[in-house]
Scaffold this active site. Structure first.
Site, PDB file in Angstrom:
ATOM      1  N   GLU A 180      -3.369  15.500  -3.512  1.00 58.22           N
ATOM      2  CA  GLU A 180      -2.462  15.625  -4.644  1.00 58.22           C
ATOM      3  C   GLU A 180      -1.536  16.802  -4.326  1.00 58.22           C
ATOM      4  O   GLU A 180      -2.011  17.884  -3.968  1.00 58.22           O
ATOM      5  CB  GLU A 180      -3.222  15.902  -5.940  1.00 58.22           C
ATOM      6  CG  GLU A 180      -2.235  15.964  -7.093  1.00 58.22           C
ATOM      7  CD  GLU A 180      -2.865  16.238  -8.450  1.00 58.22           C
ATOM      8  OE1 GLU A 180      -4.088  16.272  -8.564  1.00 58.22           O
ATOM      9  OE2 GLU A 180      -2.063  16.434  -9.384  1.00 58.22           O
TER      10      GLU A 180
ATOM     11  N   ARG B  73     -18.437  17.809   0.441  1.00 54.08           N
ATOM     12  CA  ARG B  73     -17.280  18.653   0.726  1.00 54.08           C
ATOM     13  C   ARG B  73     -17.706  19.898   1.490  1.00 54.08           C
ATOM     14  O   ARG B  73     -18.877  20.288   1.483  1.00 54.08           O
ATOM     15  CB  ARG B  73     -16.521  19.017  -0.550  1.00 54.08           C
ATOM     16  CG  ARG B  73     -17.285  19.790  -1.593  1.00 54.08           C
ATOM     17  CD  ARG B  73     -16.348  20.280  -2.713  1.00 54.08           C
ATOM     18  NE  ARG B  73     -15.474  19.231  -3.221  1.00 54.08           N
ATOM     19  CZ  ARG B  73     -14.143  19.377  -3.381  1.00 54.08           C
ATOM     20  NH1 ARG B  73     -13.537  20.498  -3.086  1.00 54.08           N
ATOM     21  NH2 ARG B  73     -13.429  18.403  -3.865  1.00 54.08           N
TER      22      ARG B  73
ATOM     23  N   LYS C 293      -8.163  24.892  -5.287  1.00 52.70           N
ATOM     24  CA  LYS C 293      -6.699  25.043  -5.314  1.00 52.70           C
ATOM     25  C   LYS C 293      -6.259  25.877  -6.516  1.00 52.70           C
ATOM     26  O   LYS C 293      -5.305  26.639  -6.426  1.00 52.70           O
ATOM     27  CB  LYS C 293      -6.042  23.661  -5.373  1.00 52.70           C
ATOM     28  CG  LYS C 293      -5.899  23.022  -4.005  1.00 52.70           C
ATOM     29  CD  LYS C 293      -4.944  21.844  -4.065  1.00 52.70           C
ATOM     30  CE  LYS C 293      -5.696  20.568  -4.326  1.00 52.70           C
ATOM     31  NZ  LYS C 293      -4.842  19.366  -4.275  1.00 52.70           N
TER      32      LYS C 293
HETATM   33  P1  ATP Z   1      -7.921  18.860  -7.043  1.00 59.69           P
HETATM   34  O1  ATP Z   1      -8.906  19.547  -7.898  1.00 59.69           O
HETATM   35  O2  ATP Z   1      -6.536  19.387  -7.177  1.00 59.69           O
HETATM   36  O3  ATP Z   1      -8.005  17.348  -7.065  1.00 59.69           O
HETATM   37  P2  ATP Z   1      -8.961  18.585  -4.383  1.00 59.69           P
HETATM   38  O4  ATP Z   1      -9.609  19.675  -3.611  1.00 59.69           O
HETATM   39  O5  ATP Z   1      -9.729  17.378  -4.732  1.00 59.69           O
HETATM   40  O6  ATP Z   1      -8.368  19.323  -5.620  1.00 59.69           O
HETATM   41  P3  ATP Z   1      -6.983  16.827  -3.251  1.00 59.69           P
HETATM   42  O7  ATP Z   1      -5.577  17.127  -2.938  1.00 59.69           O
HETATM   43  O8  ATP Z   1      -7.257  15.813  -4.291  1.00 59.69           O
HETATM   44  O9  ATP Z   1      -7.648  18.195  -3.627  1.00 59.69           O
HETATM   45  O10 ATP Z   1      -7.771  16.494  -1.929  1.00 59.69           O
HETATM   46  C1  ATP Z   1      -7.347  15.591  -0.952  1.00 59.69           C
HETATM   47  C2  ATP Z   1      -8.525  15.112  -0.156  1.00 59.69           C
HETATM   48  O11 ATP Z   1      -9.190  16.219   0.459  1.00 59.69           O
HETATM   49  C3  ATP Z   1      -9.528  14.436  -1.044  1.00 59.69           C
HETATM   50  O12 ATP Z   1      -9.901  13.224  -0.442  1.00 59.69           O
HETATM   51  C4  ATP Z   1     -10.673  15.381  -1.123  1.00 59.69           C
HETATM   52  O13 ATP Z   1     -11.871  14.696  -1.222  1.00 59.69           O
HETATM   53  C5  ATP Z   1     -10.566  16.170   0.183  1.00 59.69           C
HETATM   54  N1  ATP Z   1     -11.108  17.524   0.018  1.00 59.69           N
HETATM   55  C6  ATP Z   1     -10.720  18.464  -0.861  1.00 59.69           C
HETATM   56  N2  ATP Z   1     -11.473  19.566  -0.762  1.00 59.69           N
HETATM   57  C7  ATP Z   1     -12.378  19.331   0.213  1.00 59.69           C
HETATM   58  C8  ATP Z   1     -13.455  20.077   0.791  1.00 59.69           C
HETATM   59  N3  ATP Z   1     -13.747  21.312   0.388  1.00 59.69           N
HETATM   60  N4  ATP Z   1     -14.165  19.504   1.785  1.00 59.69           N
HETATM   61  C9  ATP Z   1     -13.870  18.268   2.209  1.00 59.69           C
HETATM   62  N5  ATP Z   1     -12.882  17.514   1.716  1.00 59.69           N
HETATM   63  C10 ATP Z   1     -12.143  18.021   0.724  1.00 59.69           C
END
Ligand code: ATP
Ligand code: MG
Length: 557
Positions: free
Chosen positions: A36, A262, A272
């Site tokens: 996002e 994660r 974020k």
């Molecule tokens: P938000 O709370 O803004 O949704 P988010 O960390 O989920 O934050 P996204 O931009 O939705 O951020 O993440 C993009 C992709 O990265 C998603 O598929 C998510 O699962 C993956 N991702 C985010 N944080 C991690 C992490 N700490 N480890 C592994 N994958 C991650």
């Protein structure tokens, strides 16, 4: 990238993909990375990027980059640009142009209308607070909204008027009609569309209703023909909902979702929202501050893309989770820089040394290898009567075991002569401001007869060295679990006040005058450094410390 057979750690998704290809379930795999655009990518995202792009690369498939942009209020073009730059920097390329969930807004809207027509969605007038109350809890079932049994005609009319902008934000919502008593909260009539009179970075003012993330994500995957929809574990409970959408809509393909744990890294924040808070409240200089856990922060800090990819390979992919030691990431960059960074000398706290028996005006060009193992050629270091050494390399009252310069003692200047300290000159406060030394002409490249000189220190010529600024970066948080704070406190209380120490008036060896942004060096005895991407200029060089030579946090992590 390492191949499956010699990968450092396990990856259960690789086995699944391999089996799906072998069984003929898929002939080509398609994955996607779906950020996002509401912030910069961080080290956790790197795990997901390496996984999605890595699988596609390894098995001859393709990987899309898709911005999941359903919440215009928090999104921004700056984030889109940064995310594209970071994925490219890591060394991956997405299939075709980047995609946007907003590209599918028309299709999603048509599908929402279809659900209404099938009696599977309704417009609800409950306020967000009321809806929350009707939703029930984990232990109590929810209750049906009084608006749940509206006629198809009334729902179509209200939804059209929502789209036409007749109602204010939050006045109504479109919800799926599933089951308010489901033990899975995600199935209790989830929201499909919300009213939001907001400008969107891609679609402008075309819409004032926006689909929810849940109504968007799975169908976007289906539209793109994603075979393996890989996401983090918190979406496991959403899977039945995504499958409900796939079963109730005429989607072109049915992607299968897989979840993995994660990445959590100690001493590191990967939320974020909190990273944004660090930026907005100016605890750091920006999203790319070299102390940030963002990819652009690591980049400015001097991390290489391959060190981050190696790290992601080392930690593997599983469903168990846990916390990874940041020492592993530091190990990965140290290994890379040890093997590949040119050696150089830079004196961080210069102390002038006059070599009294070296002729005035004389200069001798010494040649030193740029790297001890790799053939990177040599660098020229002029030796002269006036040089700088580091102030910490001279002690009048040395502690036990001190191998550097002491009054009357000898030390070797790296790649050069042995010198002896004859006299320390002090200012009015008794601080040593200059050393007067003598050199032994017979010691170039060899030890003097019968004398063992143990210490070797780094140095630079006074006149020919380049003045520079050196920023000593350290971990941004001093606590292994920065999220945890004393009662009433916040993660901000765990900020390491010494995470940045700026030194000015440092002196780098002359060969560094030509250093370009992002060039990386081992400053002998000091650590690994890179030329700052943003603030460094020819004539006003700025070096960032990437990592120390050894783990200086011994035992703590
Ligand atoms: P938000 O709370 O803004 O949704 P988010 O960390 O989920 O934050 P996204 O931009 O939705 O951020 O993440 C993009 C992709 O990265 C998603 O598929 C998510 O699962 C993956 N991702 C985010 N944080 C991690 C992490 N700490 N480890 C592994 N994958 C991650
Ligand atoms: Mg997310």
């Amino acid at each position: 990238m390492s191949k499956p057979e010699n990968s450092a750690a396990s990856n259960f998704l690789r086995s699944i993909v391999q089996a799906d290809l072998e069984s003929g379930k898929h002939t080509q795999i398609v994955t996607r990375f779906p950020p996002e655009p509401n912030g910069y990518l961080h080290i956790g995202h790197a795990k997901s990027i390496c996984l999605n792009f890595g699988l596609a690369e390894e098995f001859g498939g393709r990987c899309n980059l898709r911005f999941d942009d359903t919440n215009p209020a928090k999104e921004d073009q700056e984030y889109i640009d940064a995310i594209k730059a970071d994925v490219t920097w890591l060394g991956f390329s997405w299939a075709g142009e980047e995609r946007y969930a907003s590209d599918y807004f028309e299709q999603l809207h048509a599908w929402a209308v279809m659900l209404i027509e099938a009696g599977k969605a309704y417009v609800d007038d409950l306020s967000p607070e009321q809806a929350r109350e009707y939703r029930g809890t984990l232990t109590e079932p929810g209750r049906n909204s009084p608006f749940r049994d509206r006629s198809v005609e009334e729902n179509l009319d209200l939804f059209a008027r929502m789209k036409a902008g007749e109602f204010p934000d939050g006045a109504r919502a479109l919800r799926a009609k599933i089951d308010m008593a489901s033990p899975n909260m995600n199935l209790r009539d989830p929201i499909l569309y919300r009213i939001r009179h907001a400008h969107h970075h891609q679609t402008g003012n075309a819409w004032c209703i926006y689909p929810s993330y849940d109504f968007t994500h799975g169908q976007s995957d289906a539209l793109e023909g994603i075979t393996h929809s890989i996401c983090t574990l918190e979406f496991e409970d959403h899977r039945p909902l995504y499958e409900w959408f796939l079963d109730n809509l005429p989607v072109p393909t049915k992607p299968r979702q897989y979840e993995f744990a994660r990445l959590n890294l100690n001493y590191t924040i990967t939320s974020k929202r909190k990273l944004k808070q660090l930026v907005d409240e100016k605890h750091v200089s920006g999203w790319d501050d070299p102390r940030m856990s963002t990819l652009s922060g690591y980049r400015r800090r001097g991390y290489t893309p391959s060190s981050i990819r190696t790290f992601c390979d080392m930690i593997g992919v599983n469903r168990a989770g846990g916390v990874v030691d940041i020492g592993m990431l530091e190990f990965a960059i140290r290994e890379d820089l040890d093997a590949n960074a040119a050696r150089a000398m830079c004196v961080l706290k210069p102390l002038k040394v006059t070599i009294t028996n070296y002729p005035e005006g004389q200069k001798e060009n010494l040649e030193l290898p740029r790297h001890p193992k790799q053939d990177m050629g040599v660098r020229v270091l002029p030796f002269a009567r006036e040089i700088y050494i580091d102030a910490s390399d001279f002690e009048e009252v040395p502690p036990a075991g001190y191998k550097r310069l002491v009054p009357g003692g000898e030390v070797r200047l790296r790649g050069s002569y042995v010198i002896r300290a004859d006299e320390a000159i002090k200012d009015a406060d008794g601080k040593v401001i200059e050393l007067r030394c003598s050199y032994d002409e017979s010691t170039l490249g060899k030890n003097p007869e019968g004398r063992k000189v143990k210490g070797v220190i780094h140095w630079v010529p006074a006149a020919d060295s380049v003045e520079c600024e050196v920023r000593l970066y350290d971990r941004l948080f001093r606590s292994p679990n920065p999220e945890k704070s004393e009662e009433g406190g916040s993660f901000l209380d765990n900020i390491n006040p010494e995470s940045l120490v700026t030194l000015t008036g440092c002196r780098a060896e002359p060969s560094l005058a030509q250093a370009q942004a992002e060039d990386r060096f081992q400053f002998e005895r000091e650590g690994y450094f890179c030329v700052d991407l943003k603030d460094s200029r020819p004539g006003a060089l700025v070096f960032n410390r990437t990592v120390t030579l050894r783990d200086s946090w011994g035992g703590q992590s």
